[in-house]
Design an enzyme around this catalytic site. Structure first.
Site, PDB file in Angstrom:
ATOM      1  N   GLY A  61     -13.012 -48.876 -10.980  1.00 10.58           N
ATOM      2  CA  GLY A  61     -12.599 -47.734 -10.152  1.00 10.58           C
ATOM      3  C   GLY A  61     -11.084 -47.708 -10.110  1.00 10.58           C
ATOM      4  O   GLY A  61     -10.445 -48.739  -9.929  1.00 10.58           O
ATOM      5  N   GLY A 241       0.546 -44.475 -24.113  1.00  7.90           N
ATOM      6  CA  GLY A 241      -0.248 -45.505 -24.783  1.00  7.90           C
ATOM      7  C   GLY A 241       0.658 -46.564 -25.406  1.00  7.90           C
ATOM      8  O   GLY A 241       1.600 -47.056 -24.770  1.00  7.90           O
ATOM      9  N   ASP A 266      -9.323 -53.990 -25.222  1.00  8.52           N
ATOM     10  CA  ASP A 266     -10.025 -53.073 -24.315  1.00  8.52           C
ATOM     11  C   ASP A 266      -8.965 -52.394 -23.437  1.00  8.52           C
ATOM     12  O   ASP A 266      -8.290 -53.057 -22.656  1.00  8.52           O
ATOM     13  CB  ASP A 266     -11.019 -53.870 -23.457  1.00  8.52           C
ATOM     14  CG  ASP A 266     -11.842 -52.986 -22.515  1.00  8.52           C
ATOM     15  OD1 ASP A 266     -11.582 -51.772 -22.451  1.00  8.52           O
ATOM     16  OD2 ASP A 266     -12.739 -53.538 -21.837  1.00  8.52           O
ATOM     17  N   THR A 268      -9.499 -50.261 -21.073  1.00 10.62           N
ATOM     18  CA  THR A 268     -10.015 -49.802 -19.767  1.00 10.62           C
ATOM     19  C   THR A 268      -9.126 -50.296 -18.630  1.00 10.62           C
ATOM     20  O   THR A 268      -8.864 -51.492 -18.502  1.00 10.62           O
ATOM     21  CB  THR A 268     -11.449 -50.316 -19.542  1.00 10.62           C
ATOM     22  OG1 THR A 268     -12.250 -49.984 -20.673  1.00 10.62           O
ATOM     23  CG2 THR A 268     -12.051 -49.705 -18.285  1.00 10.62           C
ATOM     24  N   GLY A 271      -4.035 -47.942 -17.574  1.00 10.42           N
ATOM     25  CA  GLY A 271      -3.228 -46.969 -16.823  1.00 10.42           C
ATOM     26  C   GLY A 271      -3.152 -47.312 -15.348  1.00 10.42           C
ATOM     27  O   GLY A 271      -2.127 -47.094 -14.690  1.00 10.42           O
ATOM     28  N   ASP A 272      -4.231 -47.870 -14.805  1.00 12.35           N
ATOM     29  CA  ASP A 272      -4.235 -48.255 -13.387  1.00 12.35           C
ATOM     30  C   ASP A 272      -3.277 -49.423 -13.153  1.00 12.35           C
ATOM     31  O   ASP A 272      -2.557 -49.450 -12.139  1.00 12.35           O
ATOM     32  CB  ASP A 272      -5.647 -48.647 -12.941  1.00 12.35           C
ATOM     33  CG  ASP A 272      -6.673 -47.568 -13.265  1.00 12.35           C
ATOM     34  OD1 ASP A 272      -6.291 -46.383 -13.261  1.00 12.35           O
ATOM     35  OD2 ASP A 272      -7.834 -47.907 -13.543  1.00 12.35           O
TER      36      ASP A 272
HETATM   37  O1  RIB Z   1      -9.259 -46.309 -15.196  1.00 12.21           O
HETATM   38  C1  RIB Z   1     -10.373 -47.103 -15.476  1.00 12.21           C
HETATM   39  C2  RIB Z   1     -11.435 -46.885 -14.462  1.00 12.21           C
HETATM   40  O2  RIB Z   1     -11.886 -45.554 -14.561  1.00 12.21           O
HETATM   41  C3  RIB Z   1     -12.670 -47.732 -14.638  1.00 12.21           C
HETATM   42  O3  RIB Z   1     -12.581 -48.979 -13.975  1.00 12.21           O
HETATM   43  C4  RIB Z   1     -13.776 -46.825 -14.131  1.00 12.21           C
HETATM   44  O4  RIB Z   1     -14.367 -47.273 -12.956  1.00 12.21           O
HETATM   45  C5  RIB Z   1     -13.135 -45.467 -13.947  1.00 12.21           C
HETATM   46  O5  RIB Z   1     -12.871 -45.214 -12.634  1.00 12.21           O
END
Ligand code: RIB
Length: 321
Positions: A61, A241, A266, A268, A271-272
């Site tokens: 999330g 990126g 990976d 995933t 960006g967070d």
């Molecule tokens: O930015 C990555 C996140 O996007 C994942 O962890 C997923 O839960 C979505 O919210």
């Protein structure tokens, strides 16, 4: 030093649970999802079935990710979010506490915890579908009830996996002098008052194109940054990126920020991690290019490991320049 984590409350923010003297470097207001991840050789076309790897379940999330990323770097961090009263919600709370983030603002109940269905291909790129669940129930009144938490925070960061009305309420509740950072992901139409509060607005190329529409059909990221600034944000950061990022303010020419070269496993949550590191360093007094340079190194470190939160570096593990 981190504020001591508190137990989550059943559907009510307890303002007294926050330390009177609590002071957070970063408050993240946003989503918390269980990430259900499958590795695939390639994504299926419409109507097609492909076989993938074993299923892995990770805490994720965009909001929860930012909170863990900042806490692992050493920031005094709190998360304001909503999860379900279920196993996924407990997974997310445990992950926050393990990272040292304060969960006093995490509300429990109202709907099942949000879920993200994620496929990751051999290049490390991902595709994500989110079922918001409890995230969609994080309401404007939850923000008003958490006024003491916002008042105790130097920087407040949000994303768009929670309702836009809730993000708007964050802007309205923000105390004078508290910095507001927004990553509008996934992108959605934004009220002018939200855009004007952003310092910075953090977007990737996809989000920039969504916000600018036809204005982004051509031109370089420098042009997009100028066009985004004309919509009202106090500053803009465009993530690019592996190419790093670009920062822009109304008074300064856009600045390109390089990213260290790393082997991506990976992407995933990269960006967070970038946004969390950026928001924290801005609150510590870094100027925008300096904060973005650090954030690019944090984001690069995070793509070298699997998962979102599990991939985030401590300050010592951040990729060198
Ligand atoms: O930015 C990555 C996140 O996007 C994942 O962890 C997923 O839960 C979505 O919210």
């Amino acid at each position: 030093m981190h504020a001591a984590p508190h137990d989550a409350h059943d559907d009510a923010f307890d303002a007294h649970a926050a330390h009177d003297d609590a002071s957070y470097d970063l408050l993240v207001v946003g989503s918390a999802n269980a990430d259900l991840v499958i590795g695939v050789e390639r994504r299926p076309a419409p109507g097609e079935t492909v076989l993938g790897s074993d299923l892995a379940t990770h805490p994720g999330g965009k909001g929860a990710n930012q909170s863990v990323a900042a806490a692992r770097l050493g920031a005094r961090t709190a998360l304001l979010a909503r999860v379900g009263d279920d196993a996924h919600g407990r997974l997310l709370l445990d992950s926050q506490r393990a990272a040292g983030a304060d969960t006093v603002g995490v509300l429990v109940g109202g709907a099942p915890t949000g879920v993200a269905l994620i496929t990751v291909d051999p290049s490390g790129d991902n595709s994500i579908v989110v079922s918001p669940g409890a995230n969609a129930r994080l309401a404007p009144e939850d923000i008003r009830a958490a006024g003491s938490l916002l008042a105790a925070s130097r920087v407040v960061s949000t994303q768009l996996e929670i309702p836009v009305e809730t993000v708007t309420e964050v802007v309205r509740t923000l105390p004078q002098g508290t910095r507001f950072v927004l990553n509008p992901s996934p992108p959605a139409p934004l009220p002018a008052e939200v855009l004007r509060a952003c310092d910075p607005l953090v977007v990737n190329e996809h989000e920039a194109r969504y916000i600018l529409g036809a204005d982004a059909s051509s031109g370089a990221p420098e042009d997009w940054a100028r066009a985004l600034l004309s919509l009202g944000p106090r500053s803009v950061v465009i993530t690019l990126g592996a190419e790093g990022a670009l920062t822009a303010t109304p008074l300064n020419s856009p600045v390109r920020i390089p990213s260290p070269r790393v082997e991506a496993v990976d992407t995933t949550g990269a960006g967070d991690a970038f946004t969390a590191a950026l928001a924290w360093r801005l609150g510590q007094g870094d100027d925008l290019p300096t904060a973005a340079e650090f954030a690019a190194r944090v984001g690069a470190s995070s793509v070298t490991r699997q998962g979102a939160q599990a991939s985030y570096p401590t300050a010592k593990e951040v990729a060198p320049r």
